[in-house]
Design an enzyme around this catalytic site. Structure first.
Site, PDB file in Angstrom:
ATOM      1  N   GLU A   1      -1.018  -8.184   5.461  1.00 24.53           N
ATOM      2  CA  GLU A   1      -0.675  -8.294   6.889  1.00 24.53           C
ATOM      3  C   GLU A   1      -1.885  -8.107   7.799  1.00 24.53           C
ATOM      4  OE1 GLU A   1      -0.170  -5.775   4.957  1.00 24.53           O
ATOM      5  OE2 GLU A   1      -0.402  -3.887   6.058  1.00 24.53           O
TER       6      GLU A   1
ATOM      7  N   ILE B   1      -7.323  -0.709   1.440  1.00 22.70           N
ATOM      8  CA  ILE B   1      -7.711   0.453   2.246  1.00 22.70           C
ATOM      9  C   ILE B   1      -7.120   1.707   1.612  1.00 22.70           C
ATOM     10  CG2 ILE B   1      -7.629   1.555   4.522  1.00 22.70           C
ATOM     11  CD1 ILE B   1      -7.120  -1.272   5.697  1.00 22.70           C
ATOM     12  N   ARG B   2      -7.983   2.530   1.061  1.00 17.39           N
ATOM     13  CA  ARG B   2      -7.513   3.734   0.348  1.00 17.39           C
ATOM     14  C   ARG B   2      -6.277   3.372  -0.492  1.00 17.39           C
ATOM     15  NH1 ARG B   2      -5.894   8.083   3.276  1.00 17.39           N
ATOM     16  NH2 ARG B   2      -6.696   9.452   1.684  1.00 17.39           N
TER      17      ARG B   2
ATOM     18  N   HIS C   1      -3.304  -5.074   1.677  1.00 12.45           N
ATOM     19  CA  HIS C   1      -2.715  -5.313   3.001  1.00 12.45           C
ATOM     20  C   HIS C   1      -2.792  -6.781   3.393  1.00 12.45           C
ATOM     21  CE1 HIS C   1      -2.230  -1.140   4.334  1.00 12.45           C
ATOM     22  NE2 HIS C   1      -3.301  -0.894   3.610  1.00 12.45           N
TER      23      HIS C   1
ATOM     24  N   CYS D   1       0.826  -1.210   0.000  1.00 14.61           N
ATOM     25  CA  CYS D   1       0.000   0.000   0.000  1.00 14.61           C
ATOM     26  C   CYS D   1       0.864   1.266   0.000  1.00 14.61           C
ATOM     27  CB  CYS D   1      -0.983  -0.069   1.160  1.00 14.61           C
ATOM     28  SG  CYS D   1      -2.460   0.892   0.846  1.00 14.61           S
TER      29      CYS D   1
END
Ligand code: GLN
Length: 189
Positions: A168, A130-131, A166, A75
């Site tokens: 993780e 996420i974004r 992501h 990201c």
């Protein structure tokens, strides 16, 4: 094997957990000296502009630009690796011959989850966006590993791995395992 995580800002502990599950030792990197002894470096998600400011402040930008450590960015970390960022004059670490666009999956659908096919990895990878940025263009020497909605979201160039999402934040360690086994171990420097 010790694997570093740039620990200036962002989702650091989550990557540390994945490194441990893969059977290796995470090392949080806060100062240049901490880079000693690591075999690869994870650049976590967070806010790329904040990370860049802190990287400049602590001297990481220069040192990492010169470094030949294998690097894996998720990201915001992907944005740090890109040579070109849409709307910006220059990249941060300029490690990968790609152009990224920040926050490019649209404001109203800022976050979503998907099961992706990733080249070189068996079974689907559970991905949380996420974004997220996406990769709008890649150079000849860049391998596209995955796309979602026709947009490139995972790439590899030599010993660098860039991921829009992501891994993780899930329990899916397949991408971390790929970084360790396919990139760090096979490119042993
Ligand atoms: N939107 C962030 C950026 O542009 C990245 C978001 C993330 O890392 N989850 O830096």
């Amino acid at each position: 094997m010790q694997i570093g995580i740039l620990a200036l800002q962002g989702a650091v502990r989550e990557h540390a957990r994945h490194i441990e599950i893969c059977g290796h030792t995470p090392k949080l990197i806060k100062r240049i000296e901490d880079l000693d002894g690591i075999e690869g470096l994870v650049l976590p998600g967070g806010e790329s502009t904040t990370m860049r400011r802190l990287m400049d402040l602590y001297g990481f930008t220069e040192v990492l630009r010169e470094s030949d450590l294998p690097m894996y960015g998720t990201c915001a970390g992907l944005i740090l690796l890109a040579e070109n960022i849409v709307g910006y004059e220059e990249g941060h670490l300029n490690k990968m011959n790609i152009t990224v666009e920040r926050n490019s999956f649209g404001r109203q659908v800022d976050s979503f989850e998907a099961d992706l096919d990733v080249l070189g990895i068996e079974n689907h990878v559970n991905a949380i966006f996420i974004r997220a940025p996406h990769i709008v263009a890649v150079g000849d020497n860049v391998e596209v590993l995955s796309e979602v909605e026709g947009r490139i979201v995972a790439v590899r160039q030599d010993n660098h791995l860039g991921i829009s999402f992501h891994p993780e934040l899930t329990n899916d360690i397949k991408i971390m395992n790929y970084f360790i086994e396919e990139i760090i171990m096979k490119n042993a420097h």
